[in-house]
Design a protein around this motif. Structure first.
Motif, mmCIF file in Angstrom:
data_model
loop_
_atom_site.group_PDB
_atom_site.id
_atom_site.type_symbol
_atom_site.label_atom_id
_atom_site.label_comp_id
_atom_site.label_asym_id
_atom_site.label_seq_id
_atom_site.Cartn_x
_atom_site.Cartn_y
_atom_site.Cartn_z
ATOM 1 N N ASN A 249 8.978 -4.962 5.519
ATOM 2 C CA ASN A 249 7.995 -5.306 4.513
ATOM 3 C C ASN A 249 6.635 -5.685 5.121
ATOM 4 O OD1 ASN A 249 10.084 -4.955 2.502
ATOM 5 N ND2 ASN A 249 10.908 -6.896 3.227
ATOM 6 N N LYS A 250 6.145 -6.890 4.870
ATOM 7 C CA LYS A 250 4.819 -7.280 5.338
ATOM 8 C C LYS A 250 4.693 -7.199 6.851
ATOM 9 C CE LYS A 250 1.590 -11.202 5.410
ATOM 10 N NZ LYS A 250 1.405 -12.625 5.020
ATOM 11 N N LEU A 251 5.753 -7.599 7.574
ATOM 12 C CA LEU A 251 5.691 -7.593 9.029
ATOM 13 C C LEU A 251 5.622 -6.160 9.566
ATOM 14 C CD1 LEU A 251 8.169 -10.466 9.956
ATOM 15 C CD2 LEU A 251 5.683 -10.554 9.663
ATOM 16 N N ALA A 252 6.305 -5.217 8.892
ATOM 17 C CA ALA A 252 6.192 -3.811 9.278
ATOM 18 C C ALA A 252 4.769 -3.322 9.055
ATOM 19 C CB ALA A 252 7.184 -2.963 8.498
ATOM 20 N N TRP A 253 4.198 -3.681 7.915
ATOM 21 C CA TRP A 253 2.815 -3.286 7.600
ATOM 22 C C TRP A 253 1.842 -3.862 8.631
ATOM 23 C CZ3 TRP A 253 -1.265 -6.562 6.200
ATOM 24 C CH2 TRP A 253 -2.441 -5.916 5.786
ATOM 25 N N GLN A 254 2.028 -5.123 8.998
ATOM 26 C CA GLN A 254 1.142 -5.740 9.982
ATOM 27 C C GLN A 254 1.216 -5.017 11.324
ATOM 28 O OE1 GLN A 254 2.539 -9.814 9.885
ATOM 29 N NE2 GLN A 254 0.853 -10.474 8.552
ATOM 30 N N LEU A 255 2.429 -4.665 11.749
ATOM 31 C CA LEU A 255 2.592 -3.957 13.012
ATOM 32 C C LEU A 255 1.876 -2.605 12.967
ATOM 33 C CD1 LEU A 255 3.965 -3.633 15.820
ATOM 34 C CD2 LEU A 255 5.898 -2.611 14.622
ATOM 35 N N GLN A 256 2.014 -1.911 11.841
ATOM 36 C CA GLN A 256 1.398 -0.592 11.721
ATOM 37 C C GLN A 256 -0.122 -0.672 11.626
ATOM 38 O OE1 GLN A 256 3.551 0.865 8.336
ATOM 39 N NE2 GLN A 256 5.498 0.776 9.440
ATOM 40 N N GLN A 257 -0.638 -1.769 11.096
ATOM 41 C CA GLN A 257 -2.085 -1.946 11.074
ATOM 42 C C GLN A 257 -2.632 -2.124 12.482
ATOM 43 O OE1 GLN A 257 -4.026 -1.690 8.091
ATOM 44 N NE2 GLN A 257 -1.981 -0.916 7.604
ATOM 45 N N LYS A 258 -1.868 -2.854 13.298
ATOM 46 C CA LYS A 258 -2.296 -3.119 14.671
ATOM 47 C C LYS A 258 -2.049 -1.916 15.576
ATOM 48 C CE LYS A 258 -1.880 -6.643 18.286
ATOM 49 N NZ LYS A 258 -1.186 -7.908 18.683
ATOM 50 N N HIS A 259 -0.924 -1.227 15.332
ATOM 51 C CA HIS A 259 -0.536 -0.072 16.154
ATOM 52 C C HIS A 259 -0.159 1.079 15.219
ATOM 53 C CE1 HIS A 259 -0.441 -2.642 19.716
ATOM 54 N NE2 HIS A 259 0.338 -3.484 19.051
ATOM 55 N N PRO A 260 -1.126 1.880 14.770
ATOM 56 C CA PRO A 260 -0.838 2.959 13.814
ATOM 57 C C PRO A 260 0.247 3.927 14.285
ATOM 58 C CG PRO A 260 -3.193 2.610 13.991
ATOM 59 C CD PRO A 260 -2.570 1.763 15.069
ATOM 60 N N SER A 261 0.353 4.146 15.593
ATOM 61 C CA SER A 261 1.360 5.085 16.092
ATOM 62 C C SER A 261 2.782 4.552 15.938
ATOM 63 C CB SER A 261 1.099 5.418 17.561
ATOM 64 O OG SER A 261 1.160 4.258 18.368
ATOM 65 N N ALA A 262 2.921 3.262 15.587
ATOM 66 C CA ALA A 262 4.253 2.685 15.356
ATOM 67 C C ALA A 262 4.745 2.955 13.940
ATOM 68 C CB ALA A 262 4.239 1.181 15.614
ATOM 69 N N GLY A 263 3.966 3.672 13.150
ATOM 70 C CA GLY A 263 4.366 4.022 11.793
ATOM 71 C C GLY A 263 4.323 5.525 11.594
ATOM 72 N N ILE A 264 5.411 6.224 11.920
ATOM 73 C CA ILE A 264 5.500 7.686 11.781
ATOM 74 C C ILE A 264 6.179 7.991 10.445
ATOM 75 C CG2 ILE A 264 6.410 9.804 12.804
ATOM 76 C CD1 ILE A 264 6.462 8.283 15.501
ATOM 77 N N LYS A 265 5.520 8.775 9.613
ATOM 78 C CA LYS A 265 6.019 8.976 8.246
ATOM 79 C C LYS A 265 7.387 9.645 8.232
ATOM 80 C CE LYS A 265 1.645 8.907 5.755
ATOM 81 N NZ LYS A 265 0.744 9.618 4.817
ATOM 82 N N ASN A 266 8.260 9.111 7.361
ATOM 83 C CA ASN A 266 9.588 9.683 7.192
ATOM 84 C C ASN A 266 9.562 10.754 6.091
ATOM 85 O OD1 ASN A 266 9.591 8.303 4.725
ATOM 86 N ND2 ASN A 266 10.914 6.647 5.480
ATOM 87 N N ARG A 267 10.724 11.219 5.669
ATOM 88 C CA ARG A 267 10.778 12.322 4.700
ATOM 89 C C ARG A 267 10.265 11.923 3.318
ATOM 90 N NH1 ARG A 267 15.914 10.434 5.484
ATOM 91 N NH2 ARG A 267 17.260 10.021 3.675
ATOM 92 N N PHE A 268 10.101 10.623 3.087
ATOM 93 C CA PHE A 268 9.550 10.147 1.823
ATOM 94 C C PHE A 268 8.056 9.875 1.911
ATOM 95 C CE2 PHE A 268 13.986 8.527 2.061
ATOM 96 C CZ PHE A 268 14.528 9.354 1.077
ATOM 97 N N GLY A 269 7.461 10.196 3.068
ATOM 98 C CA GLY A 269 6.042 9.935 3.254
ATOM 99 C C GLY A 269 5.717 8.501 3.579
ATOM 100 N N ILE A 270 6.732 7.722 3.974
ATOM 101 C CA ILE A 270 6.559 6.295 4.250
ATOM 102 C C ILE A 270 6.502 6.078 5.758
ATOM 103 C CG2 ILE A 270 7.573 4.001 3.988
ATOM 104 C CD1 ILE A 270 9.113 5.193 1.543
ATOM 105 N N PRO A 271 5.476 5.370 6.267
ATOM 106 C CA PRO A 271 5.448 5.073 7.702
ATOM 107 C C PRO A 271 6.676 4.255 8.115
ATOM 108 C CG PRO A 271 3.320 4.642 6.702
ATOM 109 C CD PRO A 271 4.286 4.862 5.572
ATOM 110 N N ASP A 272 7.332 4.701 9.163
ATOM 111 C CA ASP A 272 8.529 4.007 9.651
ATOM 112 C C ASP A 272 8.495 4.035 11.176
ATOM 113 O OD1 ASP A 272 10.915 2.678 9.691
ATOM 114 O OD2 ASP A 272 12.070 4.233 8.658
ATOM 115 N N CYS A 273 9.289 3.179 11.798
ATOM 116 C CA CYS A 273 9.163 2.955 13.234
ATOM 117 C C CYS A 273 9.740 4.115 14.051
ATOM 118 C CB CYS A 273 9.849 1.646 13.623
ATOM 119 S SG CYS A 273 11.639 1.657 13.499
#
Length: 378
Positions: A249-273
């Motif tokens: 949730n929020k902590l995942a979003w915070q990580l992806q804001q700081k490190h965009p490459s840590a959020g690779i979109k999955n099959r639903f179009g959602i950034p995931d680790c």
């Protein structure tokens, strides 16, 4: 976007030049560790994450009767006290990192409730040409582990990741061509029963002291089995170890804001680790792996598990080395073999060197390891 055609960031000379500037520089700020302390629960969760039920780590009532007077941390628990030793690499954003090995030295037993302080730096960068992905960069870190209260050095270690181009590994890598053509193994119950006998017969030496005098060069250790590999097992390890990028949730979003490459979109179009290569088959295939696979620190911990089972409560694991040689995808079963290769005395210590070899069910090399164990003399 069709995920099988998307392109990932690549290794560049500019990125490597930036990394080279970091060699030897102490890392001042990094993500906090999973465990700051060796609590009873933290120790047990890590041990159970590798399938280790040794009562010296897991049962305070048993441990009270040992010379330690309480549970102690298993040696590989230190993986949970530093993200750097576990593969949290800097530089080359978006380039895949595969944790591939470590050389450990332990100096002191780690009692329950020890608080940790670590120091780390990038030690070296080594370029390789690999069957898995062509050009790869071995990124080696050094970490020192201290008792935060006394300042004593508890252990030190080098660990390394290989940085690889995901597209190159998927499209041109040849390491797993034969394995992919063969397909995944499906076991009969009779086959599983044969492997399960290793679990039934697994011996924890425990309070029965193993003496240095009674060991000879050439002695073989009992073969240890791990598996069959499942995504559930990989997640069980992450529960004790903490993972690198697992956030909600929020902590995942915070990580992806700081490190965009840590959020690779999955099959639903959602950034995931990117760490989901360990439980998501689809994404593991995208990076060139043969399927969802185990963690490198997990495999190293399996090798040290064999050692601590064998040496007993009165032994001390002084050194362990592990080189990861292939992915262990879901369905693999790993057999860890060990034998005594050297018997010697040094600085008043009675020591044994053990060579280890981990193979999967078809005999393919999974990992190579070695260890130095100190045992009491009669």
């Amino acid at each position: 976007m069709n995920q099988m055609t998307r392109k990932f960031p690549k290794i560049t000379e500019e990125g490597l030049d930036d990394l080279r500037k970091r060699v030897g520089v102490k890392i001042e700020k990094t993500v906090e560790p999973w465990c700051y302390e060796a609590t009873r629960d933290n120790i047990r969760h890590y041990a159970h994450g590798i399938g280790d039920d040794n009562p010296l780590w897991c049962d305070p009532d048993y441990a009270k009767g040992t010379k330690y007077g309480d549970v102690i941390a298993l040696p590989s628990f230190l993986f949970a006290t530093s993200r750097i030793i576990s593969g949290y690499v800097g530089g080359l954003p978006g380039v895949h990192a595969m944790w591939s090995g470590a050389n450990w030295n332990w100096h002191k037993v780690i009692p329950r409730n020890t608080e940790f302080r670590t120091e780390a730096y990038l030690k070296d960068l080594v370029e390789h040409d690999t069957r898995f992905a062509g050009k790869a960069i071995q990124q080696i870190y050094h970490v020192d582990f201290y008792d935060a209260k006394s300042g004593d050095l508890l252990a030190d270690a080098d660990s390394w990741c290989f940085r690889t181009d995901r597209d190159q590994a998927r499209e041109n890598g040849t390491k797993y061509t034969e394995a992919k053509e063969k397909g995944r193994r499906v076991y009969t119950q009779d086959e599983l029963d044969e492997y399960n006998k290793y679990y039934e017969n697994e011996e924890i030496r425990g309070a029965e002291t193993r003496y240095w005098d009674d060991v000879s060069v050439g002695d073989e250790l009992p073969t240890m089995v791990k598996g069959p590999m499942t995504a559930t097992g990989f997640i069980a390890y992450a529960q004790g170890w903490g993972g690198l990028y697992i956030r909600a949730n929020k902590l995942a979003w915070q990580l992806q804001q700081k490190h965009p490459s840590a959020g690779i979109k999955n099959r639903f179009g959602i950034p995931d680790c990117p760490e989901r290569v360990h439980w998501e088959e689809e994404f593991a295939l995208e990076v060139g792996a043969p399927g969802a696979y185990d963690y490198g620190p997990e495999r190293t911990s399996w090798l040290t598990h064999q050692m601590t089972n064998w040496m007993g409560d009165d032994g001390f694991l002084r050194q362990a080395k592990c080189q990861v040689r292939r992915h262990n995808p879901e369905g693999d079963i790993i057999l860890i073999h060990g034998s005594v290769s050297r018997k010697f005395e040094e600085d008043g210590r009675a020591l044994l060197e053990i060579e280890q070899r981990a193979e999967q069910q078809d005999g393919e090399l999974s990992a190579l390891g070695s260890a130095i164990v100190e045992l009491p003399k009669r």
